[in-house]
Design a protein around this motif. Structure first.
Motif, PDB file in Angstrom:
ATOM      1  N   ASP A  41       0.820  -1.207   0.000  1.00 26.28           N
ATOM      2  CA  ASP A  41       0.000   0.000   0.000  1.00 26.28           C
ATOM      3  C   ASP A  41       0.857   1.261   0.000  1.00 26.28           C
ATOM      4  O   ASP A  41       0.508   2.257  -0.626  1.00 26.28           O
ATOM      5  N   GLN A  42       2.015   1.195   0.675  1.00 27.38           N
ATOM      6  CA  GLN A  42       2.904   2.355   0.683  1.00 27.38           C
ATOM      7  C   GLN A  42       3.546   2.571  -0.689  1.00 27.38           C
ATOM      8  O   GLN A  42       3.676   3.715  -1.153  1.00 27.38           O
TER       9      GLN A  42
ATOM     10  N   ARG B 121       0.976   4.116  -2.938  1.00 27.07           N
ATOM     11  CA  ARG B 121       0.730   5.526  -2.612  1.00 27.07           C
ATOM     12  C   ARG B 121       1.883   6.394  -3.109  1.00 27.07           C
ATOM     13  O   ARG B 121       1.662   7.442  -3.738  1.00 27.07           O
TER      14      ARG B 121
ATOM     15  N   LEU C  46      -0.379   6.775  -6.466  1.00 26.94           N
ATOM     16  CA  LEU C  46      -1.461   7.645  -6.009  1.00 26.94           C
ATOM     17  C   LEU C  46      -1.026   9.100  -5.916  1.00 26.94           C
ATOM     18  O   LEU C  46      -1.612   9.980  -6.560  1.00 26.94           O
ATOM     19  N   THR C  47      -0.004   9.365  -5.118  1.00 28.51           N
ATOM     20  CA  THR C  47       0.420  10.747  -4.897  1.00 28.51           C
ATOM     21  C   THR C  47       0.863  11.444  -6.182  1.00 28.51           C
ATOM     22  O   THR C  47       0.423  12.573  -6.455  1.00 28.51           O
TER      23      THR C  47
ATOM     24  N   ASP D  57      -5.866  11.549  -4.323  1.00 32.79           N
ATOM     25  CA  ASP D  57      -5.821  11.768  -2.879  1.00 32.79           C
ATOM     26  C   ASP D  57      -6.968  11.111  -2.126  1.00 32.79           C
ATOM     27  O   ASP D  57      -6.927  11.007  -0.902  1.00 32.79           O
ATOM     28  N   ASP D  58      -8.009  10.686  -2.845  1.00 34.93           N
ATOM     29  CA  ASP D  58      -9.164  10.080  -2.194  1.00 34.93           C
ATOM     30  C   ASP D  58      -9.190   8.563  -2.358  1.00 34.93           C
ATOM     31  O   ASP D  58     -10.234   7.933  -2.193  1.00 34.93           O
ATOM     32  N   THR D  59      -8.041   7.989  -2.676  1.00 37.82           N
ATOM     33  CA  THR D  59      -7.922   6.546  -2.874  1.00 37.82           C
ATOM     34  C   THR D  59      -6.978   5.953  -1.833  1.00 37.82           C
ATOM     35  O   THR D  59      -5.938   6.537  -1.538  1.00 37.82           O
ATOM     36  N   GLN D  60      -7.360   4.798  -1.285  1.00 39.55           N
ATOM     37  CA  GLN D  60      -6.507   4.093  -0.335  1.00 39.55           C
ATOM     38  C   GLN D  60      -6.749   2.594  -0.451  1.00 39.55           C
ATOM     39  O   GLN D  60      -7.763   2.150  -0.988  1.00 39.55           O
TER      40      GLN D  60
ATOM     41  N   THR E  53     -12.134   4.136  -3.091  1.00 35.98           N
ATOM     42  CA  THR E  53     -11.834   5.192  -4.050  1.00 35.98           C
ATOM     43  C   THR E  53     -13.090   6.007  -4.326  1.00 35.98           C
ATOM     44  O   THR E  53     -14.113   5.815  -3.672  1.00 35.98           O
TER      45      THR E  53
END
Length: 398
Positions: A225-226, A229, A233-234, A239-242, A286
Protein backbone atom coordinates in the motif's frame (compact mmCIF):
# COMPACT_ATOMS: atom_id res chain seq x y z
CA UNK A 1 -21.39 -7.73 8.76
CA UNK A 2 -22.78 -10.07 6.12
CA UNK A 3 -20.95 -12.80 4.28
CA UNK A 4 -22.04 -14.93 1.36
CA UNK A 5 -19.78 -17.98 1.50
CA UNK A 6 -21.71 -19.97 -1.09
CA UNK A 7 -21.91 -17.26 -3.72
CA UNK A 8 -19.46 -16.05 -6.33
CA UNK A 9 -18.62 -12.87 -4.53
CA UNK A 10 -16.16 -10.33 -5.72
CA UNK A 11 -13.67 -10.33 -8.48
CA UNK A 12 -14.63 -13.27 -10.62
CA UNK A 13 -16.02 -10.57 -12.84
CA UNK A 14 -13.06 -9.74 -14.98
CA UNK A 15 -14.68 -11.16 -18.00
CA UNK A 16 -11.25 -6.20 -16.65
CA UNK A 17 -1.63 14.22 -12.87
CA UNK A 18 -3.81 16.56 -11.34
CA UNK A 19 -5.71 16.80 -8.10
CA UNK A 20 -8.85 18.02 -9.87
CA UNK A 21 -10.80 16.96 -12.91
CA UNK A 22 -9.35 18.36 -16.17
CA UNK A 23 -12.53 20.26 -17.05
CA UNK A 24 -15.66 21.40 -15.24
CA UNK A 25 -18.42 18.82 -14.94
CA UNK A 26 -21.16 19.28 -17.51
CA UNK A 27 -24.30 20.67 -15.92
CA UNK A 28 -27.81 21.50 -16.99
CA UNK A 29 -29.45 19.67 -19.86
CA UNK A 30 -26.55 17.29 -20.55
CA UNK A 31 -26.40 16.07 -16.96
CA UNK A 32 -30.17 15.88 -16.77
CA UNK A 33 -30.34 13.71 -19.88
CA UNK A 34 -27.69 11.33 -18.53
CA UNK A 35 -29.38 11.12 -15.14
CA UNK A 36 -32.68 10.38 -16.88
CA UNK A 37 -31.03 7.60 -18.89
CA UNK A 38 -29.55 6.02 -15.77
CA UNK A 39 -32.84 6.29 -13.89
CA UNK A 40 -34.79 4.68 -16.73
CA UNK A 41 -32.36 1.79 -17.05
CA UNK A 42 -32.25 1.27 -13.28
CA UNK A 43 -36.03 1.28 -12.91
CA UNK A 44 -36.41 -1.19 -15.78
CA UNK A 45 -34.05 -3.70 -14.13
CA UNK A 46 -34.15 -2.99 -10.39
CA UNK A 47 -37.24 -0.87 -9.81
CA UNK A 48 -38.24 -1.02 -6.15
CA UNK A 49 -34.78 -2.13 -5.00
CA UNK A 50 -32.41 0.15 -3.06
CA UNK A 51 -29.19 1.42 -4.58
CA UNK A 52 -28.61 3.01 -7.95
CA UNK A 53 -26.16 3.98 -10.67
CA UNK A 54 -23.43 6.63 -10.68
CA UNK A 55 -21.53 7.57 -13.84
CA UNK A 56 -18.52 9.80 -14.42
CA UNK A 57 -17.25 10.11 -18.00
CA UNK A 58 -14.20 12.02 -19.22
CA UNK A 59 -14.64 12.89 -22.91
CA UNK A 60 -13.44 15.37 -25.54
CA UNK A 61 -16.72 17.27 -24.98
CA UNK A 62 -15.99 17.65 -21.28
CA UNK A 63 -16.53 15.71 -18.08
CA UNK A 64 -20.02 14.37 -17.45
CA UNK A 65 -21.40 13.25 -14.09
CA UNK A 66 -24.80 11.67 -13.48
CA UNK A 67 -26.34 9.66 -10.67
CA UNK A 68 -29.67 8.27 -9.57
CA UNK A 69 -28.67 8.66 -5.91
CA UNK A 70 -29.42 11.71 -3.81
CA UNK A 71 -26.36 13.42 -2.35
CA UNK A 72 -23.80 11.34 -4.29
CA UNK A 73 -21.05 13.26 -6.10
CA UNK A 74 -17.91 12.48 -8.08
CA UNK A 75 -16.05 12.61 -4.75
CA UNK A 76 -18.22 10.04 -2.94
CA UNK A 77 -16.37 6.92 -1.78
CA UNK A 78 -17.10 3.31 -2.75
CA UNK A 79 -15.34 -0.07 -2.74
CA UNK A 80 -13.70 -0.57 -6.14
CA UNK A 81 -12.98 -4.29 -5.68
CA UNK A 82 -10.97 -5.80 -8.56
CA UNK A 83 -10.19 -2.44 -10.12
CA UNK A 84 -7.42 -2.77 -7.50
CA UNK A 85 -5.71 -5.14 -9.92
CA UNK A 86 -4.97 -2.28 -12.32
CA UNK A 87 -2.87 -0.65 -9.58
CA UNK A 88 -1.06 -3.86 -8.63
CA UNK A 89 -0.32 -4.62 -12.27
CA UNK A 90 0.94 -1.06 -12.75
CA UNK A 91 3.25 -1.49 -9.75
CA UNK A 92 4.69 -4.67 -11.26
CA UNK A 93 5.15 -3.08 -14.69
CA UNK A 94 6.81 -0.04 -13.12
CA UNK A 95 9.32 -2.28 -11.35
CA UNK A 96 9.93 -4.16 -14.60
CA UNK A 97 10.38 -0.81 -16.36
CA UNK A 98 13.07 0.08 -13.82
CA UNK A 99 14.87 -3.25 -14.23
CA UNK A 100 14.07 -4.33 -10.67
CA UNK A 101 12.17 -7.40 -11.85
CA UNK A 102 11.51 -9.25 -15.10
CA UNK A 103 7.95 -10.32 -15.78
CA UNK A 104 9.10 -13.43 -17.65
CA UNK A 105 11.07 -14.69 -14.64
CA UNK A 106 9.74 -17.68 -12.72
CA UNK A 107 8.93 -17.21 -9.04
CA UNK A 108 11.99 -19.19 -7.93
CA UNK A 109 14.38 -16.98 -9.93
CA UNK A 110 16.68 -14.56 -8.14
CA UNK A 111 15.49 -10.96 -8.05
CA UNK A 112 17.70 -8.61 -10.14
CA UNK A 113 20.37 -7.04 -7.97
CA UNK A 114 19.56 -9.28 -5.01
CA UNK A 115 20.56 -12.70 -3.75
CA UNK A 116 17.04 -13.86 -2.90
CA UNK A 117 14.27 -15.36 -5.05
CA UNK A 118 11.01 -13.55 -5.75
CA UNK A 119 9.26 -15.81 -3.24
CA UNK A 120 11.05 -17.29 -0.20
CA UNK A 121 12.26 -20.87 -0.42
CA UNK A 122 10.24 -21.94 2.61
CA UNK A 123 7.30 -24.33 3.19
CA UNK A 124 4.96 -21.36 3.77
CA UNK A 125 5.52 -20.23 0.16
CA UNK A 126 5.74 -23.67 -1.47
CA UNK A 127 2.66 -23.28 -3.67
CA UNK A 128 2.06 -25.92 -6.39
CA UNK A 129 4.07 -25.47 -9.62
CA UNK A 130 6.01 -22.59 -8.05
CA UNK A 131 9.17 -23.25 -10.11
CA UNK A 132 7.20 -23.11 -13.37
CA UNK A 133 5.04 -20.02 -12.74
CA UNK A 134 6.15 -16.71 -14.27
CA UNK A 135 5.22 -13.22 -13.13
CA UNK A 136 3.61 -12.65 -16.54
CA UNK A 137 1.36 -15.67 -15.98
CA UNK A 138 0.22 -14.23 -12.66
CA UNK A 139 -0.56 -10.91 -14.35
CA UNK A 140 -2.57 -12.57 -17.14
CA UNK A 141 -4.37 -15.16 -14.96
CA UNK A 142 -2.58 -18.04 -16.65
CA UNK A 143 -0.70 -19.47 -13.67
CA UNK A 144 -3.45 -21.86 -12.55
CA UNK A 145 -3.28 -20.76 -8.90
CA UNK A 146 -6.26 -21.65 -6.69
CA UNK A 147 -8.67 -18.75 -6.09
CA UNK A 148 -9.02 -18.44 -2.32
CA UNK A 149 -11.61 -15.66 -2.55
CA UNK A 150 -14.03 -17.54 -4.79
CA UNK A 151 -13.39 -21.26 -4.28
CA UNK A 152 -14.02 -23.60 -1.36
CA UNK A 153 -11.06 -25.52 0.01
CA UNK A 154 -11.66 -29.20 -0.87
CA UNK A 155 -13.50 -31.02 1.91
CA UNK A 156 -10.87 -33.78 2.12
CA UNK A 157 -8.05 -31.46 3.18
CA UNK A 158 -6.91 -31.96 6.82
CA UNK A 159 -7.45 -28.31 7.82
CA UNK A 160 -10.16 -26.69 9.98
CA UNK A 161 -11.47 -24.68 7.02
CA UNK A 162 -11.92 -27.71 4.72
CA UNK A 163 -15.09 -27.43 2.68
CA UNK A 164 -15.23 -23.65 3.15
CA UNK A 165 -13.76 -20.54 1.62
CA UNK A 166 -10.80 -19.63 3.74
CA UNK A 167 -11.62 -15.92 3.87
CA UNK A 168 -15.12 -16.65 5.17
CA UNK A 169 -13.84 -19.14 7.73
CA UNK A 170 -11.25 -16.66 9.02
CA UNK A 171 -13.85 -13.91 9.46
CA UNK A 172 -16.12 -16.36 11.28
CA UNK A 173 -13.30 -16.75 13.83
CA UNK A 174 -12.66 -13.01 14.07
CA UNK A 175 -14.90 -10.48 12.27
CA UNK A 176 -12.09 -7.89 12.27
CA UNK A 177 -9.32 -10.23 11.21
CA UNK A 178 -6.66 -8.44 9.14
CA UNK A 179 -5.58 -10.67 6.26
CA UNK A 180 -1.98 -10.70 5.07
CA UNK A 181 -0.46 -11.86 1.81
CA UNK A 182 1.84 -14.47 3.45
CA UNK A 183 -1.17 -15.83 5.34
CA UNK A 184 -3.20 -16.32 2.16
CA UNK A 185 -0.27 -17.70 0.17
CA UNK A 186 0.42 -20.03 3.10
CA UNK A 187 -3.07 -21.52 2.82
CA UNK A 188 -2.39 -22.50 -0.80
CA UNK A 189 0.98 -23.92 0.21
CA UNK A 190 -0.43 -25.87 3.16
CA UNK A 191 -3.34 -27.40 1.26
CA UNK A 192 -1.48 -27.79 -2.07
CA UNK A 193 -4.61 -26.78 -3.97
CA UNK A 194 -4.26 -25.83 -7.63
CA UNK A 195 -6.56 -25.16 -10.56
CA UNK A 196 -4.27 -25.94 -13.50
CA UNK A 197 -0.70 -26.22 -14.65
CA UNK A 198 0.95 -22.86 -15.45
CA UNK A 199 0.30 -21.77 -19.02
CA UNK A 200 -2.57 -24.21 -19.56
CA UNK A 201 -4.96 -21.35 -20.32
CA UNK A 202 -6.86 -18.42 -18.88
CA UNK A 203 -8.31 -18.90 -15.40
CA UNK A 204 -9.20 -15.89 -13.27
CA UNK A 205 -7.93 -16.05 -9.68
CA UNK A 206 -7.63 -13.33 -7.06
CA UNK A 207 -4.71 -15.23 -5.54
CA UNK A 208 -2.61 -14.43 -8.62
CA UNK A 209 -2.66 -10.80 -7.51
CA UNK A 210 -2.05 -11.66 -3.86
CA UNK A 211 1.20 -13.23 -5.06
CA UNK A 212 2.00 -10.19 -7.21
CA UNK A 213 1.48 -7.93 -4.19
CA UNK A 214 3.99 -10.00 -2.21
CA UNK A 215 6.48 -9.72 -5.08
CA UNK A 216 6.10 -5.92 -5.17
CA UNK A 217 6.97 -5.80 -1.48
CA UNK A 218 9.98 -8.10 -1.76
CA UNK A 219 11.38 -6.31 -4.81
CA UNK A 220 10.73 -2.73 -3.64
CA UNK A 221 11.33 -3.19 0.08
CA UNK A 222 8.13 -1.26 0.81
CA UNK A 223 4.68 -2.41 1.98
CA UNK A 224 2.40 -2.75 -1.04
CA UNK A 225 0.00 0.00 0.00
CA UNK A 226 2.90 2.36 0.68
CA UNK A 227 4.53 1.60 -2.69
CA UNK A 228 1.26 2.28 -4.48
CA UNK A 229 0.73 5.53 -2.61
CA UNK A 230 4.28 6.78 -3.20
CA UNK A 231 4.59 5.71 -6.84
CA UNK A 232 1.03 5.77 -8.18
CA UNK A 233 -1.46 7.64 -6.01
CA UNK A 234 0.42 10.75 -4.90
CA UNK A 235 2.12 11.51 -8.25
CA UNK A 236 -1.25 11.25 -10.01
CA UNK A 237 -3.21 13.32 -7.52
CA UNK A 238 -5.38 10.40 -6.37
CA UNK A 239 -5.82 11.77 -2.88
CA UNK A 240 -9.16 10.08 -2.19
CA UNK A 241 -7.92 6.55 -2.87
CA UNK A 242 -6.51 4.09 -0.34
CA UNK A 243 -5.89 0.37 0.00
CA UNK A 244 -7.34 -1.32 3.09
CA UNK A 245 -5.11 -3.69 5.08
CA UNK A 246 -6.73 -3.37 8.53
CA UNK A 247 -9.77 -5.52 9.24
CA UNK A 248 -11.05 -2.82 11.58
CA UNK A 249 -11.43 -0.40 8.64
CA UNK A 250 -14.76 -1.81 7.55
CA UNK A 251 -16.65 1.39 6.71
CA UNK A 252 -16.04 3.80 3.85
CA UNK A 253 -14.82 7.30 4.72
CA UNK A 254 -17.37 10.08 4.26
CA UNK A 255 -18.88 11.03 1.94
CA UNK A 256 -19.80 7.43 1.11
CA UNK A 257 -22.22 5.72 -1.23
CA UNK A 258 -24.68 3.41 0.55
CA UNK A 259 -24.23 -0.23 -0.49
CA UNK A 260 -26.49 -3.28 -0.88
CA UNK A 261 -26.17 -6.92 -1.94
CA UNK A 262 -29.05 -8.68 -3.68
CA UNK A 263 -29.19 -12.34 -2.67
CA UNK A 264 -32.14 -14.64 -3.28
CA UNK A 265 -34.26 -11.60 -4.06
CA UNK A 266 -33.45 -9.81 -0.82
CA UNK A 267 -31.46 -6.56 -0.68
CA UNK A 268 -29.06 -6.58 2.29
CA UNK A 269 -27.24 -3.42 3.49
CA UNK A 270 -23.47 -3.76 3.10
CA UNK A 271 -22.08 -0.55 4.58
CA UNK A 272 -19.96 -2.47 7.12
CA UNK A 273 -17.65 -5.10 5.63
CA UNK A 274 -14.16 -6.46 6.38
CA UNK A 275 -12.35 -5.31 3.27
CA UNK A 276 -8.83 -6.49 4.10
CA UNK A 277 -9.43 -9.96 2.67
CA UNK A 278 -7.89 -9.38 -0.75
CA UNK A 279 -4.60 -7.48 -0.48
CA UNK A 280 -3.21 -6.83 -3.93
CA UNK A 281 -6.35 -8.06 -5.63
CA UNK A 282 -9.36 -6.12 -4.40
CA UNK A 283 -9.00 -3.80 -1.40
CA UNK A 284 -9.36 -0.28 -2.83
CA UNK A 285 -11.48 2.52 -1.37
CA UNK A 286 -11.83 5.19 -4.05
CA UNK A 287 -14.13 7.74 -5.71
CA UNK A 288 -15.49 8.08 -9.25
CA UNK A 289 -13.25 11.14 -9.78
CA UNK A 290 -10.09 9.31 -8.72
CA UNK A 291 -10.79 6.01 -10.44
CA UNK A 292 -11.71 7.33 -13.88
CA UNK A 293 -8.75 9.69 -13.81
CA UNK A 294 -6.51 6.76 -12.94
CA UNK A 295 -7.63 4.54 -15.83
CA UNK A 296 -7.30 7.40 -18.31
CA UNK A 297 -3.78 8.27 -17.17
CA UNK A 298 -2.72 4.62 -17.04
CA UNK A 299 -3.93 3.62 -20.50
CA UNK A 300 -2.53 6.83 -22.02
CA UNK A 301 0.89 6.01 -20.58
CA UNK A 302 0.81 9.08 -18.33
CA UNK A 303 0.56 7.49 -14.86
CA UNK A 304 4.24 6.60 -14.54
CA UNK A 305 4.10 3.32 -16.45
CA UNK A 306 5.58 3.99 -19.89
CA UNK A 307 3.64 3.67 -23.14
CA UNK A 308 5.66 0.59 -24.24
CA UNK A 309 4.81 -1.06 -20.92
CA UNK A 310 1.14 -0.17 -21.29
CA UNK A 311 1.24 -1.70 -24.77
CA UNK A 312 2.34 -4.96 -23.14
CA UNK A 313 -0.48 -4.67 -20.61
CA UNK A 314 -3.10 -4.35 -23.36
CA UNK A 315 -1.93 -7.33 -25.43
CA UNK A 316 -4.67 -9.97 -25.27
CA UNK A 317 -4.35 -13.61 -26.30
CA UNK A 318 -7.13 -15.08 -28.49
CA UNK A 319 -8.68 -17.25 -25.77
CA UNK A 320 -9.46 -14.40 -23.37
CA UNK A 321 -10.17 -10.69 -23.08
CA UNK A 322 -7.46 -10.18 -20.46
CA UNK A 323 -3.97 -8.72 -20.88
CA UNK A 324 -1.65 -7.87 -17.97
CA UNK A 325 -4.01 -6.32 -15.42
CA UNK A 326 -6.15 -4.70 -18.11
CA UNK A 327 -9.13 -6.19 -19.91
CA UNK A 328 -10.65 -5.32 -23.28
CA UNK A 329 -14.23 -4.17 -22.84
CA UNK A 330 -17.13 -3.81 -25.24
CA UNK A 331 -20.91 -3.77 -25.45
CA UNK A 332 -21.96 -5.52 -28.63
CA UNK A 333 -20.01 -3.82 -31.40
CA UNK A 334 -19.27 -0.72 -29.30
CA UNK A 335 -15.64 -0.61 -28.13
CA UNK A 336 -15.39 0.62 -24.54
CA UNK A 337 -11.58 0.34 -24.49
CA UNK A 338 -9.37 -1.08 -21.75
CA UNK A 339 -10.20 -1.35 -18.09
CA UNK A 340 -11.41 -3.69 -15.39
CA UNK A 341 -14.56 -4.74 -13.59
CA UNK A 342 -14.89 -5.09 -9.85
CA UNK A 343 -17.48 -6.74 -7.65
CA UNK A 344 -17.65 -6.94 -3.87
CA UNK A 345 -20.54 -7.11 -1.40
CA UNK A 346 -22.38 -3.81 -1.96
CA UNK A 347 -20.84 -2.63 -5.23
CA UNK A 348 -20.32 -3.55 -8.86
CA UNK A 349 -17.93 -1.33 -10.83
CA UNK A 350 -17.45 -0.98 -14.59
CA UNK A 351 -14.31 0.92 -15.62
CA UNK A 352 -12.64 1.61 -18.98
CA UNK A 353 -10.84 4.12 -21.18
CA UNK A 354 -10.72 4.01 -24.98
CA UNK A 355 -7.70 5.83 -26.44
CA UNK A 356 -9.27 5.69 -29.91
CA UNK A 357 -11.97 8.22 -28.98
CA UNK A 358 -10.42 9.61 -25.77
CA UNK A 359 -13.46 8.56 -23.72
CA UNK A 360 -13.16 7.07 -20.26
CA UNK A 361 -15.79 6.23 -17.70
CA UNK A 362 -16.58 4.63 -14.39
CA UNK A 363 -20.07 3.28 -13.78
CA UNK A 364 -20.84 2.18 -10.23
CA UNK A 365 -23.86 0.21 -9.09
CA UNK A 366 -24.44 0.42 -5.34
CA UNK A 367 -26.48 -2.80 -5.51
CA UNK A 368 -24.59 -5.94 -6.54
CA UNK A 369 -26.83 -8.67 -7.90
CA UNK A 370 -25.46 -11.98 -6.70
CA UNK A 371 -28.54 -13.64 -8.17
CA UNK A 372 -27.43 -12.66 -11.71
CA UNK A 373 -23.91 -11.34 -11.52
CA UNK A 374 -22.85 -11.82 -15.13
CA UNK A 375 -26.16 -10.50 -16.37
CA UNK A 376 -25.76 -7.36 -14.30
CA UNK A 377 -22.26 -6.75 -15.58
CA UNK A 378 -23.29 -7.13 -19.22
CA UNK A 379 -26.17 -4.75 -18.56
CA UNK A 380 -23.78 -2.19 -17.05
CA UNK A 381 -21.56 -2.38 -20.14
CA UNK A 382 -24.64 -1.68 -22.25
CA UNK A 383 -25.70 1.28 -20.09
CA UNK A 384 -22.18 2.73 -20.22
CA UNK A 385 -22.05 2.38 -24.00
CA UNK A 386 -25.44 4.03 -24.36
CA UNK A 387 -24.37 6.93 -22.13
CA UNK A 388 -21.08 7.46 -23.98
CA UNK A 389 -22.81 7.43 -27.34
CA UNK A 390 -25.33 9.93 -26.06
CA UNK A 391 -22.50 12.21 -24.94
CA UNK A 392 -20.63 11.83 -28.23
CA UNK A 393 -23.72 12.75 -30.24
CA UNK A 394 -24.22 15.83 -28.11
CA UNK A 395 -27.72 14.89 -27.03
CA UNK A 396 -28.86 17.18 -24.27
CA UNK A 397 -25.80 19.37 -24.67
CA UNK A 398 -25.94 22.85 -23.15
Amino acid sequence: MHHAPHLTRRHLLALAAATVLPAPLAMGAAADELSRLLAERWTARYGGKPGGLTLLALTPRGDFFATTLEGVTAKSHFRGASTTKTFTAAAIMLLDQRGLLKIDDVLTATMPGKSEPYLPDTPAFAIPHKADITIRQLLSHRAGVFDLANQDIPADKPVPYAGKRYVDWAVEQDAQHSFTKPELIGVVAETQVSNAAPGAGYGYSDTHYTLLGEIVERVSGLPLDQFKRTELLTPNGLDDTQFIIDGHTSKLPPPAIGAFSLEQGKAIPMDDYNYSYDPGSGNVFTTPADLVRWIRLLVRGEAGVSKPQVARMTEVLPDSHYGLGLSTKSAGTYDLGYGHNGGTPGFLTDLAYNPANDMGYVLVSSLIDFDDLRGQLGWMDEVAAEALQQIAKGQGAD
